[in-house]
Design a protein around this motif. Structure first.
Motif, PDB file in Angstrom:
ATOM      1  N   GLU A   1       0.712   7.143  -6.997  1.00  0.00           N
ATOM      2  CA  GLU A   1      -0.068   8.372  -6.796  1.00  0.00           C
ATOM      3  C   GLU A   1       0.528   9.549  -7.559  1.00  0.00           C
ATOM      4  O   GLU A   1      -0.185  10.497  -7.894  1.00  0.00           O
ATOM      5  N   ARG A   2       1.833   9.508  -7.854  1.00  0.00           N
ATOM      6  CA  ARG A   2       2.439  10.602  -8.612  1.00  0.00           C
ATOM      7  C   ARG A   2       1.816  10.761  -9.998  1.00  0.00           C
ATOM      8  O   ARG A   2       1.810  11.873 -10.555  1.00  0.00           O
TER       9      ARG A   2
ATOM     10  N   THR B   1       0.830  -1.214   0.000  1.00  0.00           N
ATOM     11  CA  THR B   1       0.000   0.000   0.000  1.00  0.00           C
ATOM     12  C   THR B   1       0.855   1.251   0.000  1.00  0.00           C
ATOM     13  O   THR B   1       0.586   2.217  -0.728  1.00  0.00           O
ATOM     14  N   LEU B   2       1.931   1.255   0.803  1.00  0.00           N
ATOM     15  CA  LEU B   2       2.843   2.392   0.826  1.00  0.00           C
ATOM     16  C   LEU B   2       3.529   2.582  -0.515  1.00  0.00           C
ATOM     17  O   LEU B   2       3.715   3.722  -0.975  1.00  0.00           O
ATOM     18  N   LEU B   3       3.914   1.488  -1.165  1.00  0.00           N
ATOM     19  CA  LEU B   3       4.536   1.594  -2.485  1.00  0.00           C
ATOM     20  C   LEU B   3       3.559   2.151  -3.508  1.00  0.00           C
ATOM     21  O   LEU B   3       3.946   2.934  -4.387  1.00  0.00           O
ATOM     22  N   GLN B   4       2.295   1.754  -3.405  1.00  0.00           N
ATOM     23  CA  GLN B   4       1.296   2.298  -4.317  1.00  0.00           C
ATOM     24  C   GLN B   4       1.159   3.799  -4.131  1.00  0.00           C
ATOM     25  O   GLN B   4       1.116   4.555  -5.103  1.00  0.00           O
ATOM     26  N   PHE B   5       1.081   4.255  -2.883  1.00  0.00           N
ATOM     27  CA  PHE B   5       0.959   5.686  -2.638  1.00  0.00           C
ATOM     28  C   PHE B   5       2.239   6.427  -3.025  1.00  0.00           C
ATOM     29  O   PHE B   5       2.178   7.591  -3.439  1.00  0.00           O
ATOM     30  N   ARG B   6       3.384   5.752  -2.884  1.00  0.00           N
ATOM     31  CA  ARG B   6       4.661   6.428  -3.140  1.00  0.00           C
ATOM     32  C   ARG B   6       4.942   6.582  -4.623  1.00  0.00           C
ATOM     33  O   ARG B   6       5.424   7.635  -5.070  1.00  0.00           O
ATOM     34  N   TYR B   7       4.643   5.557  -5.434  1.00  0.00           N
ATOM     35  CA  TYR B   7       5.038   5.574  -6.833  1.00  0.00           C
ATOM     36  C   TYR B   7       3.866   5.699  -7.803  1.00  0.00           C
ATOM     37  O   TYR B   7       4.041   6.188  -8.920  1.00  0.00           O
TER      38      TYR B   7
END
Length: 302
Positions: A295-296, A287-293
């Motif tokens: 969401e841009r 989930t953190l990777l999805q938001f980090r890469y």
């Protein structure tokens, strides 16, 4: 007038802590009983080694985790979970987008159309699993008989690919209506002037959808991708249990179902607790990777 308005706003706040604490107490009690205490017990159990009845308990350190990561069956379950989650996410999102787009094209019976699409959300997951297991049963299932008549060798009881496809279809059917609600709301929130301008420029309905509507649905699609990911990891236990029970030969033994079988069937409590801890950590990481890469690339401007 401004002073009176400010005074009214101040009176809207709680002056004592007792009332808001009482209002929050039921929710805090639910979180404590059904989330924090089980999570703490699972975290502590992951570092312990005990017999099936809990009479003898020893501190095992990281042994449960090392044995788990060295297990071939656990690595296969991880692969099955990743394949299932990606397939379910893609299929659910694609069908929900088509249905949401079609809602704007329906003129008569639009409310009935929406009600039929939202109906699966009211069905319990175990009932949905039993329904799909019956429809595609290789012996008596009507849809399975159609597949056999068309020349397809369909047997989810013996073929792992068929079982995986069946579980993906059942889980997606249960969750499509959830994605449909948000996508339809996102489509209705798009300014009509943008769509009308594209129509004036000669864009056909499909071109308007892909060129105008879909880019503006970026935040909604991103949110649903995260929610579908969480659904695929944590909320498909009942469907898998009703449809395949993790079989055949572990072809649909997703991680959340393996936690259950190892802990409550095989009574390996330490390994089951370690699996639950790794599953939660892995889901948080993804989930953190999805938001980090991811969401841009999402455009929030309308």
């Amino acid at each position: 007038m401004a002073a009176g308005g400010e005074a009214g706003l101040k009176r809207a706040h709680f002056r004592q802590v007792r009332l808001p604490a009482l209002l929050l107490l039921p929710q805090l009690a639910i979180l404590l009983l059904f989330f924090f205490i089980p999570s703490f017990r699972a975290l502590t159990q992951a570092f312990l080694l005990s017999d099936p009845f809990g009479n003898t308990v020893h501190f095992a350190g990281l042994d449960n985790f090392t044995q788990l990561l060295a297990s071939e069956s656990y690595r296969e379950s991880v692969q099955v979970t990743v394949v299932f989650t990606i397939a379910q996410n893609a299929f659910t999102m694609a069908v929900a987008l088509v249905l949401a787009f079609a809602s704007d094209r329906v003129i008569r019976g639009r409310e009935l159309y929406k009600a039929v699409i939202l109906l699966p959300y009211a069905i319990a997951p175990v009932i949905a699993g039993i329904l799909w297991a019956f429809l595609f049963n290789p012996a008596v299932g009507p849809l399975a008989q159609l597949l056999h008549a068309a020349g397809f060798e369909w047997d989810p009881n013996r073929r792992g690919a068929d079982a995986m496809l069946l579980v993906v279809l059942a889980a997606s059917w249960k969750h499509i209506c959830y994605d449909y609600i948000f996508l339809l709301a996102g489509l209705l929130a798009i300014p009509a002037s943008l769509i009308e301008a594209a129509a004036v420029d000669g864009a056909r309905p499909l071109r308007r959808f892909f060129s105008v509507c879909l880019p503006l649905l970026g935040p909604t699609v991103f949110f649903l991708a995260v929610m579908n990911f969480v659904y695929g990891f944590f909320e498909v236990f009942a469907i898998v249990d009703a449809v395949t029970r993790g079989g055949p030969a572990g072809a649909t033994n997703v991680l959340v179902y393996k936690v259950f079988t190892d802990g409550f069937v095989n009574l390996d409590l330490g390994s089951s607790a370690a699996q639950s801890v790794i599953l939660m950590a892995f889901a948080l990481l993804m989930t953190l990777l999805q938001f980090r890469y991811v969401e841009r690339r999402v455009n929030y401007d309308v």
